[in-house]
Design an enzyme around this catalytic site. Structure first.
Site, short mmCIF file in Angstrom:
data_model
loop_
_atom_site.label_atom_id
_atom_site.label_comp_id
_atom_site.label_asym_id
_atom_site.label_seq_id
_atom_site.Cartn_x
_atom_site.Cartn_y
_atom_site.Cartn_z
N TYR A 135 0.88 -1.18 0.00
CA TYR A 135 0.00 0.00 0.00
C TYR A 135 0.91 1.23 0.00
CZ TYR A 135 -3.89 2.92 1.80
OH TYR A 135 -4.83 3.89 1.99
N ARG B 170 -5.09 11.12 -10.74
CA ARG B 170 -4.38 11.78 -9.62
C ARG B 170 -3.94 10.68 -8.67
NH1 ARG B 170 -4.53 11.10 -4.69
NH2 ARG B 170 -6.38 12.13 -3.89
N LYS C 47 -5.52 -0.97 -2.46
CA LYS C 47 -6.68 -0.67 -1.60
C LYS C 47 -7.46 -1.96 -1.31
CE LYS C 47 -6.49 3.94 -1.33
NZ LYS C 47 -6.57 4.79 -0.15
N GLU D 180 -11.47 6.08 -6.44
CA GLU D 180 -10.16 6.35 -5.83
C GLU D 180 -9.25 7.09 -6.79
OE1 GLU D 180 -9.58 5.08 -2.49
OE2 GLU D 180 -8.01 6.59 -2.71
N ASP D 181 -8.63 8.11 -6.30
CA ASP D 181 -7.59 8.85 -7.01
C ASP D 181 -8.02 9.37 -8.38
OD1 ASP D 181 -6.25 8.42 -4.71
OD2 ASP D 181 -4.49 7.47 -5.60
N ASP E 242 -13.39 7.74 -1.76
CA ASP E 242 -12.52 7.59 -0.60
C ASP E 242 -11.70 8.86 -0.34
OD1 ASP E 242 -11.08 6.26 1.44
OD2 ASP E 242 -9.48 5.80 0.02
N ASP E 243 -11.21 9.50 -1.41
CA ASP E 243 -10.36 10.68 -1.22
C ASP E 243 -11.14 11.86 -0.67
OD1 ASP E 243 -7.82 9.64 -2.36
OD2 ASP E 243 -9.12 9.32 -4.07
N ASN F 281 0.62 12.24 0.24
CA ASN F 281 1.33 10.99 -0.07
C ASN F 281 1.94 11.06 -1.46
OD1 ASN F 281 0.41 9.69 2.31
ND2 ASN F 281 -1.59 9.41 1.35
N ASN G 161 -4.31 8.33 7.61
CA ASN G 161 -4.54 7.80 6.27
C ASN G 161 -5.95 7.23 6.21
OD1 ASN G 161 -4.50 5.64 4.07
ND2 ASN G 161 -2.48 6.53 3.82
N1 LIG Z 1 -3.66 10.94 3.99
C1 LIG Z 1 -4.70 10.59 3.26
O1 LIG Z 1 -5.51 9.73 3.64
C2 LIG Z 1 -4.94 11.27 1.94
C3 LIG Z 1 -6.18 11.12 1.32
C4 LIG Z 1 -6.41 11.74 0.12
C5 LIG Z 1 -5.41 12.50 -0.48
N2 LIG Z 1 -4.21 12.61 0.15
C6 LIG Z 1 -3.11 13.37 -0.48
O2 LIG Z 1 -3.48 14.72 -0.66
C7 LIG Z 1 -2.72 15.25 -1.71
C8 LIG Z 1 -3.59 16.14 -2.56
O3 LIG Z 1 -4.68 15.44 -3.11
P1 LIG Z 1 -5.85 16.23 -3.90
O4 LIG Z 1 -6.77 15.22 -4.49
O5 LIG Z 1 -6.44 17.28 -3.07
O6 LIG Z 1 -4.98 16.91 -5.03
P2 LIG Z 1 -5.29 18.21 -5.83
O7 LIG Z 1 -4.15 18.41 -6.75
O8 LIG Z 1 -6.66 18.12 -6.37
O9 LIG Z 1 -5.32 19.38 -4.73
C9 LIG Z 1 -4.16 19.94 -4.21
C10 LIG Z 1 -4.53 21.28 -3.62
O10 LIG Z 1 -3.35 21.84 -3.06
C11 LIG Z 1 -3.23 23.18 -3.49
N3 LIG Z 1 -1.82 23.50 -3.65
C12 LIG Z 1 -0.99 23.11 -4.64
N4 LIG Z 1 0.23 23.67 -4.48
C13 LIG Z 1 0.17 24.40 -3.36
C14 LIG Z 1 1.10 25.21 -2.67
N5 LIG Z 1 2.35 25.37 -3.13
N6 LIG Z 1 0.70 25.83 -1.54
C15 LIG Z 1 -0.56 25.68 -1.08
N7 LIG Z 1 -1.49 24.91 -1.68
C16 LIG Z 1 -1.13 24.28 -2.81
C17 LIG Z 1 -3.94 23.30 -4.80
O11 LIG Z 1 -4.44 24.62 -4.99
C18 LIG Z 1 -5.05 22.28 -4.67
O12 LIG Z 1 -6.20 22.87 -4.18
C19 LIG Z 1 -2.09 14.07 -2.44
O13 LIG Z 1 -0.71 14.02 -2.13
C20 LIG Z 1 -2.78 12.87 -1.86
O14 LIG Z 1 -1.93 11.75 -1.81
C21 LIG Z 1 -3.95 12.02 1.34
O1 LIG Z 2 -3.76 6.03 -0.88
C1 LIG Z 2 -3.51 6.56 0.22
O2 LIG Z 2 -2.56 6.18 0.92
C2 LIG Z 2 -4.37 7.65 0.78
C3 LIG Z 2 -5.15 8.44 -0.20
O3 LIG Z 2 -6.19 7.70 -0.77
C4 LIG Z 2 -4.35 9.15 -1.24
O4 LIG Z 2 -4.84 9.26 -2.35
O5 LIG Z 2 -3.26 9.61 -0.92
MG LIG Z 3 -6.57 8.03 -2.72
#
Ligand SMILES: NC(=O)c1ccc[n+]([C@@H]2O[C@H](COP(=O)([O-])OP(=O)(O)OC[C@H]3O[C@@H](n4cnc5c(N)ncnc54)[C@H](O)[C@@H]3O)[C@@H](O)[C@H]2O)c1
Ligand SMILES: O=C(O)C[C@H](O)C(=O)O
Ligand SMILES: [Mg+2]
Length: 613
Positions: free
Chosen positions: A129, A182, A200, A269-270, A292-293, A455, A500
């Site tokens: 994962y 993404r 997943k 997802e993603d 999920d996101d 991530n 997460n």
């Molecule tokens: N921990 C978890 O469970 C979990 C879950 C979902 C997503 N994520 C992570 O979140 C991250 C983003 O996912 P997303 O779907 O929102 O992506 P996305 O690209 O749709 O959104 C990113 C956001 O960050 C902003 N951004 C980009 N550069 C920036 C900067 N320099 N300063 C401030 N803000 C900035 C953008 O304006 C945008 O709104 C990914 O790395 C993903 O792996 C983690």
């Molecule tokens: O996949 C993960 O580890 C969490 C989340 O769904 C992500 O997109 O980053």
């Molecule tokens: Mg995800």
């Protein structure tokens, strides 16, 4: 509805016990070598002699029968040898080598694979994962040996209804679907994103005990805008479909899946944010699905942020006084505004405000000033020239935040606001730099919280070590990807939480499945988040431990699944599952629901194989 009394009163069972009931005989329609080549039935050298006779296997295997326990030990020994032999190699090399050895077992013998995964989940989750799965997706073309799951492409338009019958299993319960647009914080990886649904679903099997014969990872290949991939990858060599053309592909897939398996649950997802929102709104009232996101992540983030209030020794009602800076106007806080239609990157602040208002019964205005949103253009204010009108009410007014102007940087905002919580979902690695982290020392909180949720590891807003080094030893730290606890010297340890969505999505899927729910509602997602938020004891939370250890993920999932199931019953959406009808479900006590969930979880043991033509 969030219910503080229920939250406070809930003393969840922390039993580590889970179902290990030995399944009855399995009917197999194959014989001889075909069985050895089917990872679901294959036992390698573990077939007893009687079974070898019955199934035409005599002579096809070395004569000595090896027990399951011996096979298990042999695998773990070879894994340990690999660790030893790869010492000194690059992290990437070692991670991929570990993934390969597990993947080979997965391809050969699923029972043994899932048993080693369940028993060693803390160690193996980062391999199958996040974060290694990101590396695997990036290198998918080179790593590809055997297909896993299904691939529907833009070229399959009009064919999906028949294609779905190419899947060999009669029943599918759980589908994880991506379009690869993404992948974690790695961007558009096209068809290579299939690694995400596979990872997943491995977590679904390990954490939720979903039967691996009933899972289906799916890639919707609508092209890629990643120029590098277009030259050399295994997917369609065309730019991504957009607009109605894109939606018609997703529509056709959803129709096809539900025509064959009406009760299958689909986890999105993603997907890039615009399609994540669009598809969620489009399907959530028609199919049993969730994103999920958007939804899983928000529930996990909210549970963690509530934990930070408790970590300060404060009552939950103080949540409305917490100043929270969210960096990354991503999709993640949508559930704070359950029911609202949100556009990409907008409205996060108000969603959080609405959650506070809902939980505390206070007005939105009272809570509004505590939340700050920063996107790639800095602090979001109502002075932004291209601000979506739908977002205008949620943006800060620079007049109310003296000293901060439209587009203020993270450091400016942190220095001025001195937030309790700094939460990153930006996808930008290292954005919480030394200066930002040092500024968090001035936080008004006695336990400043830093959530670097992006991530994989390289994309985390900061590392755990940097957070404790620069922001101080009294912080609470959480990250989306795993980091080791930090040695603070003098025997003190900086605890690393993993924020997460893996703590919620398996339970959401399991609870929905075993309730036979028609839809996955906001209430069910809230129940999941509330359950996770109340899982940790007061003592743990005061030590900065906001989330359970991954070792207990199966137990967490039982509790979350039971909470989701009870909510589905309460909302009149449950239709029962298998032999258990809605009447029986409705008569179950809280403990009964937990037992029911536990006993319906698949657990890997070799079952006697019986041949039938
Ligand atoms: N921990 C978890 O469970 C979990 C879950 C979902 C997503 N994520 C992570 O979140 C991250 C983003 O996912 P997303 O779907 O929102 O992506 P996305 O690209 O749709 O959104 C990113 C956001 O960050 C902003 N951004 C980009 N550069 C920036 C900067 N320099 N300063 C401030 N803000 C900035 C953008 O304006 C945008 O709104 C990914 O790395 C993903 O792996 C983690
Ligand atoms: O996949 C993960 O580890 C969490 C989340 O769904 C992500 O997109 O980053
Ligand atoms: Mg995800």
């Amino acid at each position: 509805m969030w219910n503080l009394a229920r939250f406070a009163a809930s003393k969840l069972s922390r039993s580590r016990r889970y179902s290990s009931a030995i399944p009855g005989p399995c009917i197999v329609h194959k014989r001889g070598a075909d069985i050895l080549h089917d990872p679901w039935f294959n036992k390698d050298t573990g077939f007893p002699l009687t079974e070898r006779d019955r199934l035409g296997l005599r002579g096809l295997l070395p004569p000595r029968v090896i027990s399951f326990e011996q096979q298990y030990d042999r695998f773990m020994n070879s894994y340990r040898s690999l660790e030893k032999n790869t010492q000194g190699q690059s992290d990437k090399f070692v991670s991929l080598a570990k993934w390969r050895i597990l993947n080979r077992l997965h391809d050969r013998n699923e029972t043994l694979y899932y048993r080693v995964l369940i028993d060693n989940i803390q160690e193996f989750a980062p391999v199958i994962y996040t974060p290694t799965v990101g590396l695997v997706c990036q290198n998918y073309s080179g790593l590809f040996r055997r297909p896993r799951g299904m691939y529907f492409s833009a070229k399959d338009k009009g064919e999906m209804m028949s294609m779905i019958y190419n899947w060999p299993a009669h029943q599918v319960d759980m589908i994880v679907l991506t379009d690869g647009s993404r992948i974690l914080g790695l961007g558009d990886l096209g068809v290579q994103g299939i690694g995400i649904p596979i990872g997943k679903l491995d977590m679904y099997v390990a954490a939720a005990g979903i039967n691996p014969q009933r899972i289906l990872p799916v890639m919707l290949d609508v092209g890629t805008n990643n120029q590098k991939l277009l030259d050399d990858h295994l997917g369609l060599r065309q730019p991504r479909l957009e607009g109605e053309e894109y939606l018609s592909i997703v529509d056709e897939f959803m129709e096809a899946v539900h025509a064959r398996w009406p009760k299958a649950i689909v986890q999105f997802e993603d997907f890039q944010m615009k399609w994540a929102f669009e598809t969620l709104q489009r399907y959530r009232k028609r199919f049993c699905m969730f994103n999920d996101d958007i939804q899983g992540t928000a529930g996990v983030a909210l549970a963690g942020v509530l934990g930070t209030v408790r970590a300060q020794g404060r009552p939950l009602s103080d949540f409305m006084k917490q100043k929270i800076v969210v960096v990354g106007a991503g999709s993640h806080f949508l559930p704070f505004c359950f029911g609202l239609i949100c556009s990409a990157g907008l409205g996060v602040l108000n969603m959080a405000v609405q959650a506070v208002a809902r939980m505390m019964g206070c007005s939105e205005t009272a809570a509004k000033s505590q939340f700050f949103l920063i996107d790639k253009d800095g602090l979001v204010t109502n002075e932004r020239s291209n601000l979506d009108p739908a977002a205008a009410p949620f943006a800060k007014s620079p007049r109310d935040i003296e000293g901060l102007s439209e587009g203020a940087s993270i450091i400016e905002v942190v220095k001025k606001i001195k937030p309790h919580v700094l939460l990153g979902l930006s996808g930008v690695g290292g954005i919480f730099n030394e200066e930002v982290l040092k500024a968090m020392r001035e936080s008004v909180s006695t336990k400043p919280a830093i959530f670097a949720m992006s991530n994989p590891t390289m994309n985390a807003e900061c590392s755990a070590a940097d957070a404790f080094k620069h922001a101080g030893e009294n912080i609470v730290f959480a990250s989306g990807s795993p980091f080791k606890n930090v040695d603070l010297g003098n025997g003190k340890v900086g605890h690393v939480n993993q924020a997460n969505n893996m703590y919620l999505f398996p339970g959401i899927g399991l609870g929905a499945l075993l309730s036979g729910a028609r839809l996955i509602t906001d209430g069910m997602l809230q129940a999941a988040s509330e359950c996770l938020a109340s899982y940790m004891t007061e003592e743990e939370v005061l030590q900065g431990i906001l989330y359970p250890s991954i070792d207990s993920i199966r137990n967490v999932t039982v509790e979350v699944g039971a909470a989701v199931l009870r909510e589905a019953i309460a909302e009149g959406l449950a239709e029962g599952h298998g032999d258990v009808g809605i009447k029986e479900l409705s008569l179950m006590s809280k403990e009964d629901t937990v037992d029911y969930i536990r006993h319906n979880m698949w657990y890997p043991v070799y079952c006697p194989l019986v041949h039938e033509k």
